[in-house]
Design an enzyme around this catalytic site. Structure first.
Site, short mmCIF file in Angstrom:
data_model
loop_
_atom_site.label_atom_id
_atom_site.label_comp_id
_atom_site.label_asym_id
_atom_site.label_seq_id
_atom_site.Cartn_x
_atom_site.Cartn_y
_atom_site.Cartn_z
N CYS A 75 -16.98 29.21 -17.68
CA CYS A 75 -16.38 29.12 -16.35
C CYS A 75 -16.13 30.53 -15.80
O CYS A 75 -15.52 31.35 -16.49
CB CYS A 75 -15.06 28.35 -16.44
SG CYS A 75 -14.10 28.39 -14.94
N CYS A 81 -7.72 31.88 -14.07
CA CYS A 81 -7.12 30.55 -14.01
C CYS A 81 -6.12 30.35 -15.15
O CYS A 81 -6.31 30.85 -16.24
CB CYS A 81 -8.22 29.50 -14.09
SG CYS A 81 -7.63 27.82 -14.19
N CYS A 84 -7.32 27.15 -18.95
CA CYS A 84 -7.88 27.28 -20.32
C CYS A 84 -7.47 28.63 -20.90
O CYS A 84 -7.52 29.63 -20.23
CB CYS A 84 -9.40 27.29 -20.29
SG CYS A 84 -10.14 25.81 -19.62
N GLN A 291 -3.50 8.84 -21.12
CA GLN A 291 -4.08 9.97 -21.85
C GLN A 291 -5.28 10.53 -21.09
O GLN A 291 -6.09 9.78 -20.58
CB GLN A 291 -4.54 9.50 -23.24
CG GLN A 291 -3.40 9.02 -24.12
CD GLN A 291 -2.66 10.18 -24.76
OE1 GLN A 291 -3.05 11.34 -24.66
NE2 GLN A 291 -1.54 9.86 -25.40
N GLU A 341 10.38 3.08 -25.10
CA GLU A 341 9.98 4.18 -24.21
C GLU A 341 11.09 4.41 -23.19
O GLU A 341 11.71 3.47 -22.70
CB GLU A 341 8.65 3.79 -23.53
CG GLU A 341 8.31 4.49 -22.24
CD GLU A 341 8.05 5.98 -22.40
OE1 GLU A 341 7.39 6.40 -23.36
OE2 GLU A 341 8.54 6.73 -21.54
N CYS A 435 2.07 16.23 -30.71
CA CYS A 435 1.38 17.22 -29.87
C CYS A 435 2.00 18.60 -30.07
O CYS A 435 1.68 19.53 -29.34
CB CYS A 435 1.41 16.80 -28.41
SG CYS A 435 3.07 16.51 -27.80
N1 SAH Z 1 2.22 6.85 -27.10
C1 SAH Z 1 1.98 7.02 -25.69
C2 SAH Z 1 2.81 8.12 -25.02
C3 SAH Z 1 3.07 9.37 -25.80
S1 SAH Z 1 3.76 10.68 -24.86
C4 SAH Z 1 0.51 7.24 -25.43
O1 SAH Z 1 -0.21 7.63 -26.34
O2 SAH Z 1 0.06 7.02 -24.32
C5 SAH Z 1 5.47 10.60 -25.30
C6 SAH Z 1 6.26 9.53 -24.58
O3 SAH Z 1 7.61 9.60 -24.99
C7 SAH Z 1 6.29 9.69 -23.05
O4 SAH Z 1 5.85 8.49 -22.48
C8 SAH Z 1 7.78 9.95 -22.74
O5 SAH Z 1 8.18 9.39 -21.51
C9 SAH Z 1 8.46 9.30 -23.90
N2 SAH Z 1 9.81 9.78 -24.27
C10 SAH Z 1 10.32 11.03 -24.13
N3 SAH Z 1 11.53 11.12 -24.69
C11 SAH Z 1 11.81 9.89 -25.20
C12 SAH Z 1 12.92 9.37 -25.93
N4 SAH Z 1 13.97 10.10 -26.23
N5 SAH Z 1 12.86 8.09 -26.32
C13 SAH Z 1 11.78 7.31 -26.03
N6 SAH Z 1 10.71 7.76 -25.33
C14 SAH Z 1 10.71 9.04 -24.94
#
Ligand code: SAH
Length: 478
Positions: A75, A81, A84, A291, A341, A435
């Site tokens: 790129c 930027c 990346c 995702q 969640e 992550c």
């Molecule tokens: N497993 C899902 C999302 C993972 S990202 C997937 O793969 O699509 C992490 C998620 O945790 C987010 O959706 C965020 O809103 C949520 N989150 C953040 N803090 C939290 C907490 N204390 N308790 C429950 N969920 C939480």
């Protein structure tokens, strides 16, 4: 006396490591220098820009001897930027760097032995082609210095827009969509939003594609309730890109860095587009979390499922479940799944996605994992001690000591209260999707203190050419 350095000093260093943000790290008499746009192995001339007691930030003046890992970025905007960080590094070196970073954190923070960590490692899963993988892009719209309308990306740490309608991490079709919108705006004299004055209309364009369905959503984020000539704009866009299935307008009147506002209106087509991960269908609206790399996500979730080792009868918790992506993967192979969640809209999506797929053995709870889980545990424990159980309580009872707990927390990792309750619930297996390997290692140290044993770990490259890496870990009761 130790040598001290100050702003303006020029020195020659060899890059030995990369910081978590992707800056090269070189050392001069033990003094650490952080240098952007360098690759491990580069010998370079650098100039100190900002000196602190133990470290400094320096500017790359010249690469004297390039690293054997150095490549020419694909790129042309890679340096300017902010998107990346690893484009100047070969992809093989990037994968090795990421795996090594996770390994080092497991050793340094987690307290595991190097040989042990090596012996249970499964090799990092990279992409076949580390570009064009993003199913979502959000382009800011603005003006360049000559006053021309542009779409692009923010330069690192600033809000200057670098014009680029063809980010190589995104889909090729984005370019057609953006150029179509920009030329319509010029023709119809529709203004771009100006962050400094708060005036002007179009702030961002969000483009999303369902890779399996081929459906595209375009969402225009506007500093007003509507745009002039909305209908004509839709007609022009659909003619240019027939795969568009949804055009939305999101209203954001606030002086804020947050991209989207609360109100979304469909201008043309459907409210959601669809995508599929290993046969599970997902409806995605403009504001849903989904995702961004579906190819690698599918591989990662299959691994999580493999580590969960389900036969069809198990009770499983999926903590931090988002829109239920992992929960629904698990539910097809388990007896009962409970997802937790914090965001209510995500749970509404999770429930709808479960219905949409005919999955009826998954339940979802809104709240913090560190509150929902302990509350559930205390309540069920009391009821089981009182031995007065209705049928639905019996379901809940199996969730008190589940077979498996899956967690996929945000970067800050799991709250201690959540880990504590997981330990009390004593599942046979824990699957940790992470992550951020530093908080992963911190949490594993707690889980593996007595009751659990680390069985396997594997990295997945979900965010190629950036420093981020996902890890999935399998734990088993001792
Ligand atoms: N497993 C899902 C999302 C993972 S990202 C997937 O793969 O699509 C992490 C998620 O945790 C987010 O959706 C965020 O809103 C949520 N989150 C953040 N803090 C939290 C907490 N204390 N308790 C429950 N969920 C939480």
């Amino acid at each position: 006396m130790e040598k001290t350095y100050q702003k303006g000093d020029v020195l020659t260093v060899t890059i030995e490591d990369l910081s978590d943000e992707g800056l090269g790290i070189g050392k001069a008499d033990g003094y650490a220098l952080f240098i952007k746009d360098t690759v491990v192995g580069d010998e370079c001339k650098v100039k100190i820009m900002k000196a602190k007691k133990n470290y400094a930030f320096a500017h790359l003046e010249e690469v004297i001897k390039p690293s054997s890992f150095r490549i020419t970025p694909l790129c042309k905007n890679a340096k300017a930027c902010g998107g990346c960080q690893l484009q100047a590094m070969s992809y093989e070196a990037e994968l090795a760097f990421k795996e090594n970073k996770v390994k080092n954190n497991l050793i340094r923070i987690g307290g595991f032995h190097e040989e042990f960590i090596e012996s249970i490692k499964e090799p990092i899963v990279g992409m076949d082609t580390p570009f064009r993988y993003r199913n979502k892009a959000q382009y800011p719209i603005g003006y360049d210095k000559e006053g021309n309308l542009v779409a692009g990306f923010y330069a690192g740490r600033t809000h200057d827009i670098i014009p680029n309608t063809d980010c190589l991490l995104g889909r090729e079709i984005n370019k057609n969509i953006l150029e179509c919108i920009l030329s319509f705006m010029s023709k119809e004299k529709i203004s771009a939003y100006d962050e400094k004055t708060g005036k002007g209309l179009l702030r961002h364009v969000l483009i999303r594609e369902g890779f399996t369905s081929g459906e595209i959503m375009v969402c225009l984020i506007v500093n007003a309730k509507s745009l002039p000539k909305e209908e004509q704009l839709c007609e022009t866009l659909i003619k240019e890109v027939p795969a568009i299935a949804s055009i939305c307008l999101n209203v954001n009147l606030k002086d804020t860095n947050v991209i989207m506002g609360d109100e979304t209106r469909v201008l043309w087509g459907k409210e959601t587009i669809e995508d599929e991960l290993d046969g599970v269908k997902f409806k995605i609206s403009a504001r849903s979390f989904y995702q961004i790399n579906p190819v690698q996500t599918e591989r990662l979730y299959k691994k999580a499922l493999d580590y969960a080792s389900l036969s069809g009868k198990e009770s499983v918790w999926d903590l931090y479940c988002g829109i239920g992506t992992i929960s629904l993967f698990l539910a097809r192979n388990a007896g009962r799944v409970y997802g937790v969640e914090i965001i209510p809209e995500a749970i509404a999506d999770a429930k709808e996605n479960a219905n949409h797929n005919g999955i009826n053995n998954a339940d979802f709870f809104v709240g913090k994992a560190e509150e929902v889980l302990p509350e559930f545990y205390e309540k069920q424990k009391k009821e089981s001690e009182a031995e007065k159980l209705s049928d639905s309580d019996k379901d809940n009872q199996s969730m008190l000591h589940p077979d498996v707990i899956v967690v996929d927390p945000p970067r800050k990792g799991c709250d201690e209260k959540c880990l504590e309750t997981m330990l009390k619930m004593e599942p046979e297996r824990i699957v940790y999707v992470s992550c951020d390997s530093a908080t992963l290692a911190r949490d594993l140290k707690i889980l593996c203190e007595e009751k659990y044993e680390l069985k396997a770990w594997q990295c997945y490259d979900q965010f190629s050419r950036t420093v981020h890496v996902e890890t999935v870990v399998s734990l088993s009761r001792v």
